[in-house]
Design a protein around this motif. Structure first.
Motif, PDB file in Angstrom:
ATOM      1  N   LEU A  16       0.823  -1.215   0.000  1.00 26.14           N
ATOM      2  CA  LEU A  16       0.000   0.000   0.000  1.00 26.14           C
ATOM      3  C   LEU A  16       0.854   1.260   0.000  1.00 26.14           C
ATOM      4  O   LEU A  16       0.487   2.255  -0.625  1.00 26.14           O
ATOM      5  N   GLN A  17       1.998   1.239   0.687  1.00 26.67           N
ATOM      6  CA  GLN A  17       2.892   2.398   0.652  1.00 26.67           C
ATOM      7  C   GLN A  17       3.453   2.622  -0.739  1.00 26.67           C
ATOM      8  O   GLN A  17       3.615   3.757  -1.168  1.00 26.67           O
ATOM      9  N   ASP A  18       3.729   1.536  -1.449  1.00 24.76           N
ATOM     10  CA  ASP A  18       4.262   1.663  -2.800  1.00 24.76           C
ATOM     11  C   ASP A  18       3.196   2.102  -3.793  1.00 24.76           C
ATOM     12  O   ASP A  18       3.475   2.852  -4.721  1.00 24.76           O
ATOM     13  N   GLU A  26      -5.760  -7.250  -6.278  1.00 21.76           N
ATOM     14  CA  GLU A  26      -4.312  -7.204  -6.491  1.00 21.76           C
ATOM     15  C   GLU A  26      -3.560  -7.378  -5.160  1.00 21.76           C
ATOM     16  O   GLU A  26      -2.560  -8.097  -5.103  1.00 21.76           O
ATOM     17  N   LEU A  27      -4.066  -6.720  -4.120  1.00 16.41           N
ATOM     18  CA  LEU A  27      -3.454  -6.878  -2.798  1.00 16.41           C
ATOM     19  C   LEU A  27      -3.539  -8.320  -2.320  1.00 16.41           C
ATOM     20  O   LEU A  27      -2.573  -8.875  -1.804  1.00 16.41           O
ATOM     21  N   ALA A  28      -4.711  -8.916  -2.508  1.00 18.17           N
ATOM     22  CA  ALA A  28      -4.925 -10.299  -2.075  1.00 18.17           C
ATOM     23  C   ALA A  28      -3.958 -11.240  -2.792  1.00 18.17           C
ATOM     24  O   ALA A  28      -3.361 -12.123  -2.179  1.00 18.17           O
ATOM     25  N   GLY A  53      -4.522   7.072   6.099  1.00 16.49           N
ATOM     26  CA  GLY A  53      -5.137   7.715   4.940  1.00 16.49           C
ATOM     27  C   GLY A  53      -4.435   7.290   3.668  1.00 16.49           C
ATOM     28  O   GLY A  53      -3.421   6.591   3.703  1.00 16.49           O
ATOM     29  N   TYR A  54      -4.986   7.730   2.562  1.00 18.27           N
ATOM     30  CA  TYR A  54      -4.422   7.443   1.246  1.00 18.27           C
ATOM     31  C   TYR A  54      -4.233   8.773   0.532  1.00 18.27           C
ATOM     32  O   TYR A  54      -5.146   9.598   0.496  1.00 18.27           O
ATOM     33  N   HIS A  55      -3.033   8.966   0.001  1.00 24.83           N
ATOM     34  CA  HIS A  55      -2.688  10.266  -0.558  1.00 24.83           C
ATOM     35  C   HIS A  55      -1.915  10.097  -1.864  1.00 24.83           C
ATOM     36  O   HIS A  55      -1.218   9.107  -2.057  1.00 24.83           O
ATOM     37  N   ALA A  56      -2.020  11.116  -2.707  1.00 23.80           N
ATOM     38  CA  ALA A  56      -1.192  11.161  -3.911  1.00 23.80           C
ATOM     39  C   ALA A  56       0.154  11.766  -3.540  1.00 23.80           C
ATOM     40  O   ALA A  56       0.218  12.763  -2.815  1.00 23.80           O
ATOM     41  N   GLN A  57       1.219  11.175  -4.002  1.00 29.58           N
ATOM     42  CA  GLN A  57       2.562  11.713  -3.765  1.00 29.58           C
ATOM     43  C   GLN A  57       2.905  12.610  -4.939  1.00 29.58           C
ATOM     44  O   GLN A  57       2.985  12.150  -6.080  1.00 29.58           O
ATOM     45  N   LEU A  58       3.098  13.898  -4.668  1.00 24.62           N
ATOM     46  CA  LEU A  58       3.349  14.869  -5.719  1.00 24.62           C
ATOM     47  C   LEU A  58       4.840  15.167  -5.837  1.00 24.62           C
ATOM     48  O   LEU A  58       5.567  15.120  -4.852  1.00 24.62           O
ATOM     49  N   ASP A  59       5.259  15.495  -7.033  1.00 18.91           N
ATOM     50  CA  ASP A  59       6.627  15.959  -7.262  1.00 18.91           C
ATOM     51  C   ASP A  59       6.614  17.467  -7.041  1.00 18.91           C
ATOM     52  O   ASP A  59       6.003  18.208  -7.815  1.00 18.91           O
ATOM     53  N   ARG A  60       7.262  17.923  -5.986  1.00 18.03           N
ATOM     54  CA  ARG A  60       7.191  19.344  -5.642  1.00 18.03           C
ATOM     55  C   ARG A  60       7.716  20.240  -6.761  1.00 18.03           C
ATOM     56  O   ARG A  60       7.188  21.323  -7.001  1.00 18.03           O
ATOM     57  N   ARG A  61       8.746  19.790  -7.452  1.00 21.89           N
ATOM     58  CA  ARG A  61       9.304  20.607  -8.542  1.00 21.89           C
ATOM     59  C   ARG A  61       8.330  20.718  -9.715  1.00 21.89           C
ATOM     60  O   ARG A  61       8.240  21.752 -10.348  1.00 21.89           O
ATOM     61  N   ALA A  62       7.603  19.634  -9.972  1.00 21.25           N
ATOM     62  CA  ALA A  62       6.645  19.640 -11.086  1.00 21.25           C
ATOM     63  C   ALA A  62       5.495  20.612 -10.847  1.00 21.25           C
ATOM     64  O   ALA A  62       4.861  21.065 -11.796  1.00 21.25           O
ATOM     65  N   VAL A  63       5.227  20.934  -9.570  1.00 24.36           N
ATOM     66  CA  VAL A  63       4.167  21.901  -9.267  1.00 24.36           C
ATOM     67  C   VAL A  63       4.751  23.270  -8.912  1.00 24.36           C
ATOM     68  O   VAL A  63       4.065  24.122  -8.341  1.00 24.36           O
ATOM     69  N   GLY A 152       6.933   6.829   3.864  1.00 21.75           N
ATOM     70  CA  GLY A 152       7.334   5.459   3.558  1.00 21.75           C
ATOM     71  C   GLY A 152       8.075   4.863   4.742  1.00 21.75           C
ATOM     72  O   GLY A 152       9.233   5.169   4.955  1.00 21.75           O
ATOM     73  N   LEU A 153       7.404   4.053   5.525  1.00 26.02           N
ATOM     74  CA  LEU A 153       8.031   3.453   6.708  1.00 26.02           C
ATOM     75  C   LEU A 153       8.583   2.069   6.404  1.00 26.02           C
ATOM     76  O   LEU A 153       7.996   1.325   5.612  1.00 26.02           O
TER      77      LEU A 153
END
Length: 155
Positions: A16-18, A26-28, A53-63, A152-153
């Motif tokens: 899920l972290q990836d 797919e997880l199953a 929670g579930y979040h989108a990981q953004l590229d800070r430079r791209a924004v 990412g733990l």
């Protein structure tokens, strides 16, 4: 209280972290479970607060956020009222993406992202130096990022 997490739970958490967009099927498959037990495990981990929670990981430079600064803040003294006012003021600054109370010569560590150095300078002068009780502010700029995935733990 720490949740009981077994090897299969850890496998699900890594997956899920990836990629939090994996389907329960797919997880199953990855965890060698059928869909219902897999879904129940993920639901248990969510209910226990392990998955927050579930979040989108953004590229800070791209924004357009080209500057990342690590800011050490020392405050005069920590009364309850001053601490609450400081915490609320820092949390209200959108450019602050991480905020921790720390041990050592400084009291707090802030991670800040801005578009450029001019934007950081403006934030420093108009907001950070004016935070309640601020005694000292030291800034360290990130020159190169080697590993930057927040959240990412190693499970």
């Amino acid at each position: 209280m720490q949740a009981e997490i077994d090897r299969t739970d850890r496998q699900l958490l890594r997956a899920l972290q990836d990629n939090a967009r994996l389907t329960s099927g797919e997880l199953a498959e990855m965890a060698h479970l059928s869909q219902s037990p897999c879904w129940r495990r993920v639901k248990r981990l969510e209910d226990a607060g392990v998955v927050r929670g579930y979040h989108a990981q953004l590229d800070r430079r791209a924004v357009g956020l080209g500057v990342m600064a690590f800011v050490m803040v020392g405050i005069d003294h920590q009364t309850e009222a001053l601490s609450v006012a400081f915490e609320e003021a820092v949390c209200a600054i959108p450019e602050v993406v991480l905020f921790h109370g720390i041990s050592g010569p400084a009291d707090f560590l802030l991670v800040i992202v801005t578009t450029d150095l001019d934007a950081y300078s403006e934030l420093l002068q108009r907001r950070l130096h004016r935070l309640p009780g601020v005694r000292q502010v030291q800034t360290y700029f990130s020159l190169q990022e080697f590993k930057g995935r927040i959240g990412g733990l190693p499970v």
